[in-house]
Design a protein around this motif. Structure first.
Motif, PDB file in Angstrom:
ATOM      1  N   ILE A 113       0.830  -1.200   0.000  1.00 52.59           N
ATOM      2  CA  ILE A 113       0.000   0.000   0.000  1.00 52.59           C
ATOM      3  C   ILE A 113       0.872   1.261   0.000  1.00 52.59           C
ATOM      4  O   ILE A 113       0.500   2.287  -0.589  1.00 52.59           O
ATOM      5  N   ILE A 114       2.036   1.205   0.637  1.00 50.67           N
ATOM      6  CA  ILE A 114       2.933   2.368   0.607  1.00 50.67           C
ATOM      7  C   ILE A 114       3.332   2.695  -0.831  1.00 50.67           C
ATOM      8  O   ILE A 114       3.338   3.871  -1.236  1.00 50.67           O
ATOM      9  N   ASN A 115       3.624   1.682  -1.614  1.00 50.33           N
ATOM     10  CA  ASN A 115       4.062   1.897  -2.996  1.00 50.33           C
ATOM     11  C   ASN A 115       2.903   1.989  -3.984  1.00 50.33           C
ATOM     12  O   ASN A 115       3.119   2.420  -5.119  1.00 50.33           O
ATOM     13  N   ASN A 116       1.689   1.586  -3.554  1.00 52.93           N
ATOM     14  CA  ASN A 116       0.521   1.625  -4.448  1.00 52.93           C
ATOM     15  C   ASN A 116      -0.652   2.257  -3.708  1.00 52.93           C
ATOM     16  O   ASN A 116      -1.580   1.553  -3.267  1.00 52.93           O
ATOM     17  N   PRO A 117      -0.652   3.559  -3.526  1.00 49.71           N
ATOM     18  CA  PRO A 117      -1.723   4.202  -2.743  1.00 49.71           C
ATOM     19  C   PRO A 117      -3.091   4.168  -3.410  1.00 49.71           C
ATOM     20  O   PRO A 117      -4.091   4.499  -2.774  1.00 49.71           O
ATOM     21  N   HIS A 118      -3.161   3.757  -4.674  1.00 50.87           N
ATOM     22  CA  HIS A 118      -4.450   3.727  -5.372  1.00 50.87           C
ATOM     23  C   HIS A 118      -5.225   2.433  -5.119  1.00 50.87           C
ATOM     24  O   HIS A 118      -6.419   2.351  -5.441  1.00 50.87           O
ATOM     25  N   ASP A 119      -4.570   1.402  -4.535  1.00 51.63           N
ATOM     26  CA  ASP A 119      -5.218   0.093  -4.351  1.00 51.63           C
ATOM     27  C   ASP A 119      -6.068   0.138  -3.074  1.00 51.63           C
ATOM     28  O   ASP A 119      -5.689  -0.385  -2.028  1.00 51.63           O
ATOM     29  N   THR A 120      -7.232   0.735  -3.181  1.00 52.41           N
ATOM     30  CA  THR A 120      -8.120   0.890  -2.022  1.00 52.41           C
ATOM     31  C   THR A 120      -8.740  -0.446  -1.612  1.00 52.41           C
ATOM     32  O   THR A 120      -8.916  -0.719  -0.413  1.00 52.41           O
ATOM     33  N   MET A 121      -9.068  -1.296  -2.579  1.00 54.56           N
ATOM     34  CA  MET A 121      -9.747  -2.549  -2.281  1.00 54.56           C
ATOM     35  C   MET A 121      -8.883  -3.460  -1.394  1.00 54.56           C
ATOM     36  O   MET A 121      -9.375  -4.057  -0.432  1.00 54.56           O
ATOM     37  N   THR A 122      -7.601  -3.545  -1.691  1.00 48.03           N
ATOM     38  CA  THR A 122      -6.709  -4.403  -0.892  1.00 48.03           C
ATOM     39  C   THR A 122      -6.629  -3.926   0.545  1.00 48.03           C
ATOM     40  O   THR A 122      -6.692  -4.719   1.493  1.00 48.03           O
ATOM     41  N   TRP A 123      -6.501  -2.620   0.730  1.00 48.40           N
ATOM     42  CA  TRP A 123      -6.381  -2.094   2.094  1.00 48.40           C
ATOM     43  C   TRP A 123      -7.687  -2.270   2.881  1.00 48.40           C
ATOM     44  O   TRP A 123      -7.668  -2.518   4.093  1.00 48.40           O
ATOM     45  N   GLU A 124      -8.819  -2.165   2.214  1.00 48.73           N
ATOM     46  CA  GLU A 124     -10.093  -2.381   2.902  1.00 48.73           C
ATOM     47  C   GLU A 124     -10.223  -3.834   3.364  1.00 48.73           C
ATOM     48  O   GLU A 124     -10.740  -4.096   4.457  1.00 48.73           O
ATOM     49  N   ARG A 125      -9.763  -4.783   2.568  1.00 49.18           N
ATOM     50  CA  ARG A 125      -9.794  -6.185   2.999  1.00 49.18           C
ATOM     51  C   ARG A 125      -8.897  -6.392   4.218  1.00 49.18           C
ATOM     52  O   ARG A 125      -9.282  -7.085   5.169  1.00 49.18           O
ATOM     53  N   MET A 126      -7.717  -5.781   4.187  1.00 51.98           N
ATOM     54  CA  MET A 126      -6.803  -5.927   5.322  1.00 51.98           C
ATOM     55  C   MET A 126      -7.389  -5.291   6.574  1.00 51.98           C
ATOM     56  O   MET A 126      -7.245  -5.831   7.682  1.00 51.98           O
ATOM     57  N   LEU A 127      -8.063  -4.142   6.423  1.00 53.29           N
ATOM     58  CA  LEU A 127      -8.681  -3.495   7.583  1.00 53.29           C
ATOM     59  C   LEU A 127      -9.813  -4.343   8.159  1.00 53.29           C
ATOM     60  O   LEU A 127     -10.006  -4.404   9.385  1.00 53.29           O
ATOM     61  N   ALA A 128     -10.560  -5.012   7.274  1.00 57.77           N
ATOM     62  CA  ALA A 128     -11.642  -5.880   7.758  1.00 57.77           C
ATOM     63  C   ALA A 128     -11.080  -7.051   8.554  1.00 57.77           C
ATOM     64  O   ALA A 128     -11.608  -7.418   9.621  1.00 57.77           O
ATOM     65  N   ILE A 129     -10.004  -7.633   8.078  1.00 58.99           N
ATOM     66  CA  ILE A 129      -9.372  -8.744   8.809  1.00 58.99           C
ATOM     67  C   ILE A 129      -8.845  -8.254  10.147  1.00 58.99           C
ATOM     68  O   ILE A 129      -9.023  -8.902  11.189  1.00 58.99           O
ATOM     69  N   LYS A 130      -8.191  -7.092  10.150  1.00 57.10           N
ATOM     70  CA  LYS A 130      -7.613  -6.571  11.390  1.00 57.10           C
ATOM     71  C   LYS A 130      -8.710  -6.244  12.403  1.00 57.10           C
ATOM     72  O   LYS A 130      -8.570  -6.550  13.595  1.00 57.10           O
TER      73      LYS A 130
END
Length: 727
Positions: A113-130
């Protein structure tokens, strides 16, 4: 015809075969993971879900897979992990493996996510798991809660500031908040740091509450050790909380076997963590406080558990008229140690074994102790001494003493004062007569020779052997000496290559001791000085002076060592550049000493520095900038030959950059060589057209008119081109 469905056992067997395949070749991991994820996409048997979850946890924890490959696979498995952990009726073993996988995946996704700030879907999945993991932290099974603690530790590690990650190592623990730009849209640093601080407080709350679950306390302590080492700015906060924690507090309640084991476990884990911190950082400001805490904890532990294990002593009698008390005292008197009698020795001679034998058992006397091993005898002796009664031992020793006195008295009575030999005292109890056999005829004749020696024998000359000296070995020829020296040098290099390289902060320079330590640097120093300093004054170019054979042998040996050093450096010059510099400094120093001693001295520095460069230049690439700059800047003498080698690097577009940067460094850091460097730069400008743009960029302000010269060259090219078109 439809294929019959496989049973669960058959499917697991196929999955095990796939696991064996990836363990033998890690390149198959992406393909296998994409193939097993559909197994848990639809409702599947719990055995299959457990296998897939365990395999994912094992995959992302494996050290054989590259970090970049793990990062790519983590994006694939996020959706599956999210579906598994959000299922409220999921099996506890599956949830445990999913949380373990999430702990391994979180730093990888964070770096993505640091290198790809446009990938919102991946970060939302990680936040849901966390978020789901933090919700089940306090209510899940103990095994799952331990994994949640590990996940929280990994989140705190990633969302706190730390050293910048080194891309050459690729460790997941190197990901930190320092890598996040201040204006990042998905992961703002301030919010993440605040979340990490709150999460750390939640982890430390286990020490501030009356929690007697040793499993959670030990898991938290083991997780905090990594945070203390990797994040020094939060170490004091963690240590202060641990030092205020008393693992023996639960020992005040009634001590059950389960509570006893739990209290011991918490105390041991806490003490081990603090002792480990003291060993890693003896200068820690909290060191004295930690030492006091550890000592106090050990004393308290001994007082609590040793006191509980001691047996209560028998009560002393308070009323002598109590019949029950009188019966106990009578029993003690009846069980008192009986008097131990050692029978005296019979008249006549006795052996030492008979003197110290105090038992009356004939079978025991006949036993040969020599049949037992020494270790077994020592163990038996120690056990007997520990358990024997003190009164019995005293009585046995006293009995042996009486035997010894009686034996000495009986031996003294056998001596006749009138016929006793000289030198024997009557009161000497230690004397034991020698009951030897009758003397032989030869012994009597020897005694007569001593009493009346033969005059001829007395006057006989001394028959002592003379001084004996081994003959000198034949001298070695020049060829033999060269072969022996070459073998010795090869063995030294073989030992040197096996030694571990030790980095030293300070060195003694040219006057340092050569053999001060058994490491690689010591052997390098010995070899370089054998090659340089042993020939001082032996080399001479004067025709009137002919070198001796020994001088030729040493000169050949020195050149052989030099050639071996050159080959050793060229084998891995990037790691052994310090060896090259140390050797060439010794050569330059030797040349200076010999130049002062004689005008016709043979110099070696220029010859060997060019040989080293000739071996390095063909293998240099664009990544060797630091190696080349260090070499040309640290060698003591800079000659036109060295600059010629740097100019030759400009032929290759891949090495023109490092060559020009090395020249720029020499121009800036070595003022005496500036004119030579500028002359070399002008030759590069005139010879290599492809190097002109970079030369103009670096040396425009150091060479006046270099920019105008570039414009003139461009005009000449355009004019020549137009003339060619017109023709």
């Amino acid at each position: 015809m439809a294929t019959p469905a496989l049973s669960v056992e058959q499917q697991i067997k196929q999955l095990d075969d796939a696991r064996k395949l990836v363990l033998s070749d890690s390149s198959h991991y992406p393909l296998i993971i994409q193939g097993i994820l559909p197994i848990v996409a639809t409702p599947a048997r719990v055995e299959l879900r457990r296998w897939v979850a365990d395999f994912l946890a094992e995959t992302f924890a494996s050290p054989t897979i590259a970090s970049s490959q793990k990062e790519t696979m983590s994006l694939i498995v996020l959706e599956t992990l999210k579906n598994l952990i959000e299922n409220p009726s999921e099996d506890a073993a599956v949830v445990k493996s999913v949380v373990q996988t999430a702990a391994s995946v979180y730093p990888l996704v964070f770096r993505w996510i640091i290198n790809n700030p446009h990938d919102t879907m991946t970060w939302e999945r990680m936040l849901a798991i966390k978020s789901r993991i933090f919700r089940i932290w306090d209510t899940a099974a103990p095994g799952v809660r331990i994994c949640c603690i590990k996940f929280a530790q990994r989140v705190v590690l990633v969302q706190t500031k730390g050293p910048d990650a080194d891309p050459r190592r690729g460790g997941s623990l190197e990901v930190s908040l320092s890598m996040v730009p201040p204006d990042h849209k998905l992961i703002p640093p301030k919010s993440l740091e605040a979340e990490a601080s709150g999460l750390l407080d939640r982890m430390l709350a286990v020490f501030q509450e009356n929690i007697s679950d040793a499993v959670l306390v030990d898991a938290t302590l083991n997780s905090l050790s990594i945070l203390i080492r990797a994040r020094p700015h939060i170490a004091n906060k963690i240590l202060n909380v641990i030092l205020n924690f008393n693992p023996l507090k639960q020992a005040n309640s009634p001590m059950t076997p389960k509570l006893r084991v739990m209290v011991k476990s918490m105390e041991k884990t806490t003490r081990s963590l603090l002792v480990h911190i003291l060993k890693r950082d003896p200068q820690n400001p909290l060191g004295p406080r930690i030492q006091q805490y550890v000592e106090r904890m050990m004393r308290s532990r001994n007082d609590i558990f040793d006191e509980a294990s001691r047996k209560r002593g028998a009560p002393e009698p308070t009323d002598g008229l109590d019949p029950a008390k009188r019966q106990k005292l009578g029993a003690q008197v009846a069980n008192a140690t009986p008097k131990f009698l050692v029978p005296p020795l019979t008249p006549g001679p006795h052996t030492i074994a008979e003197l110290f034998t105090v038992t009356g058992d004939e079978a025991l006397k006949a036993f040969d102790v020599a049949q037992l091993s020494e270790d077994l005898v020592v163990k038996i002796g120690i056990t007997i001494l520990q358990r024997i009664d003190a009164d019995t031992l005293k009585q046995a020793v006293e009995g042996v003493r009486q035997r010894y006195k009686s034996l000495g008295a009986s031996q003294a009575e056998l001596l006749n004062p009138e016929t006793a030999p000289l030198g024997v005292d009557e009161d000497d109890d230690d004397y034991e007569p020698d009951f030897s056999t009758a003397e032989t005829e030869e012994q009597i004749l020897n005694k007569l020779d001593i009493i009346s020696p033969d005059p001829e024998k007395v006057n006989a000359p001394d028959m002592a052997l003379g001084h004996f000296t081994l003959p000198q070995p034949p001298p070695l020829t020049l060829l033999q000496a060269t072969e022996v020296g070459q073998g010795t040098v090869l063995r030294v290099f073989g030992v040197m290559q096996t030694l571990e390289e030790k980095i030293k902060k300070t060195k003694g320079g040219l006057n340092r001791l050569a053999a001060s330590a058994f490491d690689r640097d010591a052997w390098i120093t010995i070899l370089t000085r054998l090659a340089t300093r042993t020939l001082t004054g032996l080399e001479n170019t004067d025709e009137a002076v002919k070198p001796e054979p020994s001088d030729l042998e040493q000169e050949s040996l020195a050149n052989m060592i030099r050639e071996s050093l050159r080959r050793y450096i060229i084998e891995d010059f990037r790691k052994r550049i310090d060896v090259a510099i140390a050797w060439l400094c010794e050569e330059w120093y030797n040349d200076q000493v010999q130049t002062k001693a004689s005008e016709n001295a043979v110099l070696h520095y220029e010859k060997w520095v060019l040989k080293v460069m000739d071996g390095m230049v063909p293998y240099l690439d664009a990544s060797d900038k630091n190696v080349l700059i260090r070499f040309v800047s640290e060698i003591p003498g800079l000659s036109p030959g060295v600059l010629e080698r740097l100019k030759e690097l400009c032929r290759n577009p891949a090495t023109v950059t490092i060559a020009l940067m090395s020249l720029l460094f020499l121009h800036m850091q070595k003022p005496p060589a500036r004119q030579m460097v500028l002359g070399a730069v002008e030759d590069i400008w005139d010879t290599y057209e492809d190097a002109r743009p970079f030369t103009l960029k670096l040396f425009a302000k150091h060479i006046p008119g270099l920019g105008d010269r570039g414009k003139i060259e461009d005009v000449k090219k355009e004019t020549n081109g137009m003339e060619a078109i017109a023709a």
